[in-house]
Design a protein around this motif. Structure first.
Motif, PDB file in Angstrom:
ATOM      1  N   SER A 160      64.291  33.263 113.372  1.00 29.87           N
ATOM      2  CA  SER A 160      63.695  32.253 113.159  1.00 29.87           C
ATOM      3  C   SER A 160      61.631  32.671 112.768  1.00 29.87           C
ATOM      4  CB  SER A 160      62.553  32.193 114.615  1.00 29.87           C
ATOM      5  OG  SER A 160      62.036  33.427 114.656  1.00 29.87           O
ATOM      6  N   LYS A 161      62.663  33.754 111.653  1.00 27.87           N
ATOM      7  CA  LYS A 161      61.985  34.669 110.024  1.00 27.87           C
ATOM      8  C   LYS A 161      62.482  34.337 109.155  1.00 27.87           C
ATOM      9  CE  LYS A 161      58.418  35.019 113.420  1.00 27.87           C
ATOM     10  NZ  LYS A 161      56.987  34.858 113.331  1.00 27.87           N
ATOM     11  N   GLY A 162      62.574  33.673 108.779  1.00 31.59           N
ATOM     12  CA  GLY A 162      62.690  33.258 106.918  1.00 31.59           C
ATOM     13  C   GLY A 162      64.202  32.560 107.232  1.00 31.59           C
ATOM     14  N   ARG A 163      63.868  31.463 107.365  1.00 29.33           N
ATOM     15  CA  ARG A 163      64.906  30.384 107.879  1.00 29.33           C
ATOM     16  C   ARG A 163      65.029  29.215 107.033  1.00 29.33           C
ATOM     17  NH1 ARG A 163      63.390  28.870 113.637  1.00 29.33           N
ATOM     18  NH2 ARG A 163      60.720  28.465 113.390  1.00 29.33           N
ATOM     19  N   ALA A 164      66.029  29.286 106.743  1.00 28.99           N
ATOM     20  CA  ALA A 164      66.904  27.857 105.820  1.00 28.99           C
ATOM     21  C   ALA A 164      65.747  26.482 106.418  1.00 28.99           C
ATOM     22  CB  ALA A 164      67.723  27.290 105.899  1.00 28.99           C
ATOM     23  N   HIS A 165      64.581  26.568 105.109  1.00 26.03           N
ATOM     24  CA  HIS A 165      63.915  25.009 105.069  1.00 26.03           C
ATOM     25  C   HIS A 165      65.152  23.634 105.057  1.00 26.03           C
ATOM     26  CE1 HIS A 165      59.677  27.979 104.086  1.00 26.03           C
ATOM     27  NE2 HIS A 165      61.152  27.702 104.866  1.00 26.03           N
ATOM     28  N   VAL A 166      64.105  22.417 105.812  1.00 28.36           N
ATOM     29  CA  VAL A 166      64.707  21.089 105.211  1.00 28.36           C
ATOM     30  C   VAL A 166      64.800  20.578 103.986  1.00 28.36           C
ATOM     31  CG1 VAL A 166      64.204  19.170 106.839  1.00 28.36           C
ATOM     32  CG2 VAL A 166      63.872  20.669 108.116  1.00 28.36           C
ATOM     33  N   GLN A 167      65.362  19.995 103.924  1.00 26.45           N
ATOM     34  CA  GLN A 167      65.578  19.456 102.510  1.00 26.45           C
ATOM     35  C   GLN A 167      63.803  18.728 102.253  1.00 26.45           C
ATOM     36  OE1 GLN A 167      67.401  20.104  99.442  1.00 26.45           O
ATOM     37  NE2 GLN A 167      67.452  22.254 100.460  1.00 26.45           N
ATOM     38  N   ILE A 168      63.604  18.233 100.712  1.00 27.45           N
ATOM     39  CA  ILE A 168      62.325  17.873 100.808  1.00 27.45           C
ATOM     40  C   ILE A 168      62.709  16.993  99.504  1.00 27.45           C
ATOM     41  CG2 ILE A 168      59.929  17.851 100.650  1.00 27.45           C
ATOM     42  CD1 ILE A 168      60.580  18.503 103.539  1.00 27.45           C
ATOM     43  N   ASP A 169      61.857  15.785  99.485  1.00 31.81           N
ATOM     44  CA  ASP A 169      62.167  14.937  98.127  1.00 31.81           C
ATOM     45  C   ASP A 169      61.230  15.523  97.959  1.00 31.81           C
ATOM     46  OD1 ASP A 169      61.829  13.678  96.412  1.00 31.81           O
ATOM     47  OD2 ASP A 169      61.195  11.455  97.589  1.00 31.81           O
ATOM     48  N   PRO A 170      61.781  16.126  96.000  1.00 35.49           N
ATOM     49  CA  PRO A 170      60.899  16.867  95.231  1.00 35.49           C
ATOM     50  C   PRO A 170      59.597  16.289  95.064  1.00 35.49           C
ATOM     51  CG  PRO A 170      63.926  16.656  94.308  1.00 35.49           C
ATOM     52  CD  PRO A 170      63.127  16.947  95.842  1.00 35.49           C
ATOM     53  N   GLU A 171      59.642  15.204  94.830  1.00 39.12           N
ATOM     54  CA  GLU A 171      59.048  14.478  94.198  1.00 39.12           C
ATOM     55  C   GLU A 171      57.334  14.858  95.810  1.00 39.12           C
ATOM     56  OE1 GLU A 171      58.300   9.474  93.698  1.00 39.12           O
ATOM     57  OE2 GLU A 171      60.306  10.025  92.375  1.00 39.12           O
ATOM     58  N   VAL A 172      57.771  14.389  96.803  1.00 39.41           N
ATOM     59  CA  VAL A 172      57.134  14.642  97.833  1.00 39.41           C
ATOM     60  C   VAL A 172      56.674  15.572  97.643  1.00 39.41           C
ATOM     61  CG1 VAL A 172      56.726  15.531 100.343  1.00 39.41           C
ATOM     62  CG2 VAL A 172      57.665  13.376  99.577  1.00 39.41           C
ATOM     63  N   ILE A 173      57.400  16.958  97.186  1.00 39.05           N
ATOM     64  CA  ILE A 173      56.580  17.916  96.630  1.00 39.05           C
ATOM     65  C   ILE A 173      55.435  18.376  95.305  1.00 39.05           C
ATOM     66  CG2 ILE A 173      57.899  20.542  96.312  1.00 39.05           C
ATOM     67  CD1 ILE A 173      59.728  20.320  97.643  1.00 39.05           C
ATOM     68  N   ASP A 174      56.056  17.546  94.771  1.00 44.77           N
ATOM     69  CA  ASP A 174      54.629  17.524  93.252  1.00 44.77           C
ATOM     70  C   ASP A 174      53.478  16.687  93.607  1.00 44.77           C
ATOM     71  OD1 ASP A 174      56.670  18.660  91.928  1.00 44.77           O
ATOM     72  OD2 ASP A 174      57.404  16.838  90.804  1.00 44.77           O
ATOM     73  N   GLN A 175      53.722  15.550  94.513  1.00 48.29           N
ATOM     74  CA  GLN A 175      52.865  15.392  95.381  1.00 48.29           C
ATOM     75  C   GLN A 175      51.739  15.946  96.194  1.00 48.29           C
ATOM     76  OE1 GLN A 175      54.717  11.741  97.109  1.00 48.29           O
ATOM     77  NE2 GLN A 175      52.686  10.224  95.943  1.00 48.29           N
ATOM     78  N   LEU A 176      52.098  16.623  96.966  1.00 48.27           N
ATOM     79  CA  LEU A 176      51.338  17.633  98.422  1.00 48.27           C
ATOM     80  C   LEU A 176      51.028  18.084  97.461  1.00 48.27           C
ATOM     81  CD1 LEU A 176      53.398  17.999 101.002  1.00 48.27           C
ATOM     82  CD2 LEU A 176      51.679  16.584 100.202  1.00 48.27           C
ATOM     83  N   ARG A 177      51.909  18.998  95.857  1.00 48.80           N
ATOM     84  CA  ARG A 177      51.624  20.076  94.980  1.00 48.80           C
ATOM     85  C   ARG A 177      49.924  19.271  94.486  1.00 48.80           C
ATOM     86  NH1 ARG A 177      56.029  22.343  92.389  1.00 48.80           N
ATOM     87  NH2 ARG A 177      56.884  23.933  93.789  1.00 48.80           N
ATOM     88  N   GLU A 178      49.509  18.246  94.376  1.00 50.22           N
ATOM     89  CA  GLU A 178      48.903  17.695  93.612  1.00 50.22           C
ATOM     90  C   GLU A 178      47.578  17.714  94.538  1.00 50.22           C
ATOM     91  OE1 GLU A 178      47.701  16.878  90.445  1.00 50.22           O
ATOM     92  OE2 GLU A 178      49.272  18.000  89.916  1.00 50.22           O
ATOM     93  N   PHE A 179      47.806  17.892  95.686  1.00 49.60           N
ATOM     94  CA  PHE A 179      46.982  17.448  96.382  1.00 49.60           C
ATOM     95  C   PHE A 179      46.159  18.665  96.606  1.00 49.60           C
ATOM     96  CE2 PHE A 179      46.394  18.138 101.054  1.00 49.60           C
ATOM     97  CZ  PHE A 179      45.288  17.113 101.052  1.00 49.60           C
ATOM     98  N   TYR A 180      46.873  20.175  96.980  1.00 53.19           N
ATOM     99  CA  TYR A 180      46.452  21.279  97.059  1.00 53.19           C
ATOM    100  C   TYR A 180      45.958  21.504  96.255  1.00 53.19           C
ATOM    101  CZ  TYR A 180      47.929  20.646 101.598  1.00 53.19           C
ATOM    102  OH  TYR A 180      48.877  21.333 103.205  1.00 53.19           O
TER     103      TYR A 180
END
Ligand code: PPS
Length: 353
Positions: A315-335
């Motif tokens: 449970s430590k270091g498991r593969a992450h769910v694929q997320i739309d890169p655009e969503v990732i960018d939006q969240l980066r901007e938010f944070y």
């Protein structure tokens, strides 16, 4: 000319008689003393001396009544000193005392808290609780004695440590910890809040496969870029906000921040700083870590010479769910503004942009 000391010498018969009388009195006194001692320590003491020990599993016979105390009348005896430790099954006392923790890993969830705990507990001057007690959030009503009872025994020179990542986002935790001890050292393992949120979501999804998508939970209105800060996975990443609550009680120098990213790329470096912060010698070095290429994470050698490095669980270091890169960018901007505020408060750039 010789001088005679009056009364010290006399005719040889008289001197012999005096010696005999002295020897007789002495032997009489000794006999009486031995007799008194034997009477005094009668019962349990004598039984214990005569009966051979039968081993740890033998049934213990009921104790006979206490013998009368031998001590002469006088002031009452002082209260017995506190018992050093409970007896183990074998009858030998366990070393150390259960103490309240002097240091806590208070967060953040999915930051790498388990790795820090497992690494630091290899240090001989640290004893850590393996499970998360959740005392300062869920179990506070059980009281400090209950909390202390969970702790491992430590020697005077050792530090007691526990980790519960949810403390960092629990409003009451700073005050409660301060009330336990204002000197408590606090460790926070932080990680890029976007990756942290995805890691958090991946864990929840593994337990509840029917939850909505990450994208669906992250936004109140995606087109308008309105992030849903009421969703815990997003809220936990507002580090600057949560930190404000801690700084009301603890000086900045009493909180140490571990970079979750560097913990993977340079575990010895990060753990070196943790050891300095705790005021313990640098026992953990790069010889304790082995980078497991298959897992993609450093694994731990309990001793420098150990040939079998141990990795954390699945449970430590498991593969992450694929997320739309655009969503990732939006969240980066938010944070971004929150991260900058966090860097300024902490005085450290974690380079999450
Ligand atoms: N050495 C090593 N081995 C395995 N995993 C490591 C290690 N160092 C840090 N990490 C990162 O730790 C992440 C889990 O964080 P936590 O232990 O804080 O999780 S938890 O809050 O206790 O559930 C975990 O998150 P995921 O990668 O999302 O699983 C890891 O990225």
């Amino acid at each position: 000319m010789a001088l005679r000391v009056p009364g010290r010498a006399g005719p040889p018969q008289a001197r012999r008689a005096r010696r005999l009388l002295f020897a007789f009195t002495l032997s009489l006194s000794c006999t009486y003393l031995c007799y008194s001692l034997l009477r005094c320590c009668d019962g349990r003491g004598r039984g214990r001396l005569l009966r051979a020990p039968r081993g740890p599993r033998a049934a213990v016979p009921p104790a006979p009544p206490e013998p009368r105390p031998c001590a002469p009348p006088g002031p009452p005896p002082r209260a017995p000193a506190p018992r050093p430790a409970a007896s183990s099954l074998s009858g030998s006392p366990k070393p150390g005392t259960k103490r309240l923790p002097q240091a806590l890993i208070v967060g953040v969830k999915k930051g790498g808290t388990r790795a820090v705990l497992e690494f630091i507990r290899v240090h001989p001057d640290v004893r850590a609780l393996g499970t998360e007690p959740h005392f300062f959030d869920r179990n506070y009503g059980r009281g400090l004695d209950w909390y202390r009872s969970l702790m491992p025994r430590t020697l005077e020179s050792q530090i007691t440590l526990e980790k519960t990542p949810s403390y960092f986002v629990t409003q009451e935790a700073p005050r409660r910890i301060f009330n336990m001890s204002r000197d408590t050292k606090l460790i926070v393992v932080v990680r890029n809040p976007v990756t942290r949120a995805i890691s958090d979501y991946t864990q929840t999804l593994s337990k509840k496969p029917d939850i909505p998508t990450f994208e669906g939970l992250s936004f109140r209105n995606r087109t308008l870029g309105l992030v849903d800060v009421s969703w815990n996975a997003i809220r936990i990443g507002l580090y600057a906000l949560h930190l404000e609550g801690w700084l009301r009680y603890f000086p900045r120098a009493q909180i140490h921040f571990v970079s979750g990213e560097r913990l993977i790329t340079d575990p010895a470096g990060e753990m070196g700083r943790v050891q300095d912060f705790l005021g313990i010698r640098r026992f953990l070095t790069d010889k304790h870590f082995y980078f497991n290429k298959t897992k993609g994470f450093p694994c731990l050698r309990r001793t420098e010479a150990s040939l079998l490095p141990r990795c954390l669980g699945k449970s430590k270091g498991r593969a992450h769910v694929q997320i739309d890169p655009e969503v990732i960018d939006q969240l980066r901007e938010f944070y971004r503004p929150h991260n900058i505020k966090f860097y300024e408060t902490v005085g450290q750039d974690f380079r999450w942009e």
